[in-house]
Design an enzyme around this catalytic site. Structure first.
Site, PDB file in Angstrom:
ATOM      1  N   GLU A 258       0.787  -1.321  -0.064  1.00 55.14           N
ATOM      2  CA  GLU A 258       0.113   0.005  -0.150  1.00 55.14           C
ATOM      3  C   GLU A 258       0.896   1.314   0.080  1.00 55.14           C
ATOM      4  O   GLU A 258       0.370   2.188   0.686  1.00 55.14           O
ATOM      5  CB  GLU A 258      -0.821   0.096   1.272  1.00 55.14           C
ATOM      6  CG  GLU A 258      -2.282  -0.496   0.941  1.00 55.14           C
ATOM      7  CD  GLU A 258      -2.850  -0.608  -0.633  1.00 55.14           C
ATOM      8  OE1 GLU A 258      -2.861  -1.147  -1.251  1.00 55.14           O
ATOM      9  OE2 GLU A 258      -2.751   1.124  -0.866  1.00 55.14           O
TER      10      GLU A 258
HETATM   11  C1  FAD Z   1       2.327  -9.760  -0.017  1.00 58.12           C
HETATM   12  C2  FAD Z   1       2.128  -8.495  -0.855  1.00 58.12           C
HETATM   13  C3  FAD Z   1       0.878  -8.119  -1.173  1.00 58.12           C
HETATM   14  C4  FAD Z   1       0.766  -7.186  -2.136  1.00 58.12           C
HETATM   15  N1  FAD Z   1      -0.699  -7.022  -2.431  1.00 58.12           N
HETATM   16  C5  FAD Z   1      -0.692  -5.974  -3.438  1.00 58.12           C
HETATM   17  C6  FAD Z   1      -2.000  -5.906  -4.090  1.00 58.12           C
HETATM   18  O1  FAD Z   1      -2.890  -6.556  -3.518  1.00 58.12           O
HETATM   19  N2  FAD Z   1      -2.221  -4.978  -5.098  1.00 58.12           N
HETATM   20  C7  FAD Z   1      -1.078  -4.566  -5.755  1.00 58.12           C
HETATM   21  O2  FAD Z   1      -1.218  -3.611  -6.613  1.00 58.12           O
HETATM   22  N3  FAD Z   1       0.104  -4.525  -5.131  1.00 58.12           N
HETATM   23  C8  FAD Z   1       0.292  -5.112  -4.144  1.00 58.12           C
HETATM   24  N4  FAD Z   1       1.584  -5.440  -3.592  1.00 58.12           N
HETATM   25  C9  FAD Z   1       2.846  -4.912  -3.877  1.00 58.12           C
HETATM   26  C10 FAD Z   1       2.955  -3.577  -3.083  1.00 58.12           C
HETATM   27  O3  FAD Z   1       2.363  -2.573  -3.152  1.00 58.12           O
HETATM   28  C11 FAD Z   1       4.546  -3.052  -3.717  1.00 58.12           C
HETATM   29  O4  FAD Z   1       5.644  -4.331  -3.312  1.00 58.12           O
HETATM   30  C12 FAD Z   1       5.036  -1.783  -3.128  1.00 58.12           C
HETATM   31  O5  FAD Z   1       4.142  -0.824  -3.392  1.00 58.12           O
HETATM   32  C13 FAD Z   1       6.556  -1.588  -3.094  1.00 58.12           C
HETATM   33  O6  FAD Z   1       6.714  -1.568  -4.592  1.00 58.12           O
HETATM   34  P1  FAD Z   1       8.165  -2.596  -5.251  1.00 58.12           P
HETATM   35  O7  FAD Z   1       7.970  -3.749  -4.712  1.00 58.12           O
HETATM   36  O8  FAD Z   1       8.127  -2.732  -6.451  1.00 58.12           O
HETATM   37  O9  FAD Z   1       9.038  -1.905  -4.509  1.00 58.12           O
HETATM   38  P2  FAD Z   1       9.918  -0.681  -5.456  1.00 58.12           P
HETATM   39  O10 FAD Z   1       8.709   0.565  -5.782  1.00 58.12           O
HETATM   40  O11 FAD Z   1      10.788  -1.065  -6.369  1.00 58.12           O
HETATM   41  O12 FAD Z   1      10.850   0.024  -4.074  1.00 58.12           O
HETATM   42  C14 FAD Z   1      11.978  -0.539  -3.683  1.00 58.12           C
HETATM   43  C15 FAD Z   1      12.476   0.445  -2.338  1.00 58.12           C
HETATM   44  O13 FAD Z   1      12.635   1.840  -3.057  1.00 58.12           O
HETATM   45  C16 FAD Z   1      11.962   2.636  -2.233  1.00 58.12           C
HETATM   46  N5  FAD Z   1      11.681   3.730  -3.043  1.00 58.12           N
HETATM   47  C17 FAD Z   1      11.116   3.715  -4.255  1.00 58.12           C
HETATM   48  N6  FAD Z   1      10.854   4.990  -4.510  1.00 58.12           N
HETATM   49  C18 FAD Z   1      11.262   5.775  -3.535  1.00 58.12           C
HETATM   50  C19 FAD Z   1      11.376   7.306  -3.542  1.00 58.12           C
HETATM   51  N7  FAD Z   1      10.779   8.223  -4.430  1.00 58.12           N
HETATM   52  N8  FAD Z   1      11.866   7.737  -2.435  1.00 58.12           N
HETATM   53  C20 FAD Z   1      12.255   7.022  -1.396  1.00 58.12           C
HETATM   54  N9  FAD Z   1      12.377   5.680  -1.672  1.00 58.12           N
HETATM   55  C21 FAD Z   1      11.770   5.064  -2.785  1.00 58.12           C
HETATM   56  C22 FAD Z   1      11.017   2.016  -1.634  1.00 58.12           C
HETATM   57  O14 FAD Z   1      10.248   2.549  -0.496  1.00 58.12           O
HETATM   58  C23 FAD Z   1      11.477   0.512  -1.274  1.00 58.12           C
HETATM   59  O15 FAD Z   1      12.185   0.582  -0.222  1.00 58.12           O
HETATM   60  C24 FAD Z   1       1.783  -6.580  -2.568  1.00 58.12           C
HETATM   61  C25 FAD Z   1       3.070  -6.763  -2.216  1.00 58.12           C
HETATM   62  C26 FAD Z   1       3.387  -7.819  -1.391  1.00 58.12           C
HETATM   63  C27 FAD Z   1       4.688  -8.256  -1.013  1.00 58.12           C
END
Ligand code: FAD
Length: 596
Positions: free
Chosen positions: A443
């Protein structure tokens, strides 16, 4: 062993004694008939359902997990989940605070908040199946066409169908502007959606007859980035004109993620292969429409950690009273036993009180915010609606990030109280820690929440929303200024309020010079604001408890002790956070990337 009794007394304290919700709700035309007996009766039944039906499935669900049949693309949830969900639907729980126009009971959001806190304590993974439906319901309620509302809302309301949110793709999580899923317009006004989504919670399961996916995708002529994203509703089974289920839509679960926690919730890879959907809201304005669902989900995630803190605390207290190890440093406290119960040791108490203080203040904040949402939705005074909406906007990232950071700390402390017995599976404590960890990530990660708070909600509107909350704090401080007994709570609250005002101005100035300063300060800043909100609620709770401490009810004595613990032992964290905020960007960026 993890154990759980619904915290009805504390919920009633927050609802009736702290916030006076019945009087507040009765001022809203929609809820003018609500009364305390109804509220209490619903809480009691909700607590029973959580503790007796859902909680017993928590550990077994974690161990069993979900299974995908790769041929049929169907997912089976752990044993007992389906039956519990059927009872949830039968009991009318999904409809509790939904719109009567679509079959809902129209009861206040505040009650739904309490229901979901207890469900989350009982079983976070199970609760995510119905929980996501609420966001889908709200999004369609706010942005759907009449036809979409008519087709989907009654079934989401009854719980016969569930909802999902399909945002994330393999190459884009935080940065949704990069998403690639395509939506091709069809002559009949529908769209064919093609693409791959990952990490979709409750994306496939066997609990409900249909699954309503809300999917972000790009139209062929869409501008690059987040300004070119549209929102579509894509059902697992197409819906015939008479409301019956039609043919299977090609939106398939192709894989389930193996993960750290919430094993019983299916985290799905979803392939859309020309699946038929309809547009929700305006073209290219999908992100704004989806934000209705995302905001609901952010509050929901904070509530997940609130639930986990409560169950972890209850379990750890029971263990700490029973487990005997070592003698108190000041001499035996249970001389008739070979050792003292570990609750005599100061640091065990610190861990227990930390979890308790975060859970009880988190509950006050979450219920308060739910009441604001009730007013935002139902007040007939436009100014009040706007005022409440601004406060909810400010508090949403705080609830999401502060409560989930605290949830991680609290569940970890409570596991620590069990020593090695907490680390092994049998006690059920390590599961709570594993389940709590995802809440800081999905989220929008907690970093993203902090950027939303400092960048958009505070600096983005020149502090207007923060000032609104500041006015509440200042009003309380003024009212209690001459109350001698309240000084121990009011003075540190006032001091922190002044420091936040000063710090915000400083950060605003720095951000003018270099926008990266916001990124350097945001996480610490959110935690400081979390403390400001928490200190405000602990001071208010202390006021109620002080007024009733002579009643002979030990509940108020415990409340006062916990308030004092918070101000003495947890609030001082803000001094370090403020120093860290002020240290700014340089220590983070000075080192060349190549040296990492
Ligand atoms: C169990 C689980 C359930 C989920 N359920 C859903 C769902 O129902 N629907 C859905 O659509 N998604 C879902 N997700 C996805 C989840 O919302 C994302 O994993 C999350 O938003 C982070 O995206 P990412 O994993 O691609 O990380 P990334 O976006 O690649 O981020 C990696 C790191 O970089 C940091 N970062 C990125 N941009 C910035 C910035 N501008 N400034 C500082 N730090 C930054 C982040 O905080 C993080 O620490 C789920 C994920 C999991 C693991």
């Amino acid at each position: 062993m993890a154990q759980y009794t619904p915290p009805l007394r504390d919920l009633q304290f927050v609802l009736h004694e702290l916030l006076g919700v019945v009087d507040e709700l009765r001022m809203l035309p929609k809820h003018h008939e609500i009364d305390a007996d109804t509220v209490n009766a619903i809480l009691e039944e909700a607590g029973k359902f959580a503790a007796e039906v859902v909680f017993p499935l928590n550990i077994s669900g974690d161990r069993e997990g979900c299974r995908l049949d790769k041929d049929s693309h169907e997912v089976s949830t752990p044993q007992g989940f389906k039956e519990a969900y059927a009872r949830f639907v039968e009991g009318g729980w999904p409809a509790l605070s939904a719109d009567p126009a679509f079959g809902g009971q129209g009861l206040p959001i505040v009650l739904n908040q309490c229901l979901y806190e207890m469900l989350n304590s009982a079983n976070q993974a199970w609760t995510m199946y119905p929980g996501l439906s609420h966001g889908a319901y709200e999004c369609l309620h706010a942005h759907g066409t009449d036809e979409q509302k008519h087709t989907y809302l009654p079934k989401l309301t009854s719980g016969e169908w569930t909802g999902t949110m399909c945002l994330t793709e393999p190459h884009c999580g935080t940065d949704l502007g990069m998403l690639r899923t395509k939506a091709d317009p069809q002559p009949d006004g529908s769209y064919q959606i093609t693409g791959q989504k990952i990490f979709i919670s409750a994306g496939e399961h066997d609990l409900a007859a249909n699954i309503v996916h809300l999917v972000l995708a790009r139209l062929p002529d869409a501008p690059q980035g987040s300004k070119g994203i549209s929102l579509f509703v894509v059902p697992k089974f197409k819906v015939n004109a008479d409301g019956s289920l039609g043919e299977r839509n090609p939106v398939y679960c192709t894989g389930l993620e193996e993960k750290m926690g919430i094993h019983a919730n299916a985290t799905c890879q979803i392939n859309l292969d020309g699946a038929v959907g309809t547009l929700v809201g305006e073209p290219n304005k999908g992100l704004a429409a989806m934000f209705v669902m995302m905001n609901a989900a952010r509050l929901g995630v904070g509530n997940q950690s609130l639930g986990l803190m409560e169950v972890a605390y209850q379990s750890a207290v029971a263990y700490a009273k029973e487990r005997i190890q070592m003698r108190a440093l000041s001499g035996p406290k249970a001389p008739d036993q070979p050792a003292d119960p570990i609750i005599v040791h100061p640091d065990v108490r610190k861990m227990l009180l930390t979890a308790r203080a975060w859970a009880e203040s988190g509950r006050a904040l979450a219920v308060y915010t739910a009441l604001l949402i009730d007013k935002e939705l139902s007040s007939d005074d436009e100014d009040e609606r706007r005022e409440c909406a601004d406060l909810v906007a400010l508090l949403t990232p705080i609830i999401k990030a502060f409560l989930t950071d605290n949830g991680w700390i609290a569940t970890s402390h409570c596991m620590q109280v069990f020593g090695g017995h907490g680390y092994i599976q049998q006690a059920g404590m390590e599961q709570l820690v594993r389940d709590a960890r995802i809440n800081m990530i999905y989220e929008g990660t907690n970093t993203v929440q902090s950027l939303d708070l400092l960048g958009r909600k505070v600096l983005g509107d020149n502090g207007a929303k923060l000032k609104k909350f500041g006015k509440l704090v200042a009003g309380f401080i003024e009212d209690e200024g001459t109350n001698e007994a309240m000084q121990e709570f009011v003075n540190p609250l006032a001091d922190l309020g002044d420091k936040v005002t000063k710090l915000t101005t400083e950060l605003g100035m720095k951000a003018f010079g270099n926008a990266d300063e916001v990124g350097a300060a945001a996480v610490d800043y959110l935690r400081i604001c979390g403390h400001l909100v928490t200190a405000y609620f602990w001071a208010r709770m202390a006021k109620v408890a002080l007024a009733r401490q002579d009643s002979g009810d030990a509940f108020y004595t415990a409340k006062l002790h916990t308030a004092r613990f918070y101000f003495a032992k947890l609030l001082p964290e803000t001094a370090g956070l403020i120093r860290s905020c002020r240290a700014g960007l340089a220590p983070l960026m000075a080192m060349d990337e190549a040296l990492f």
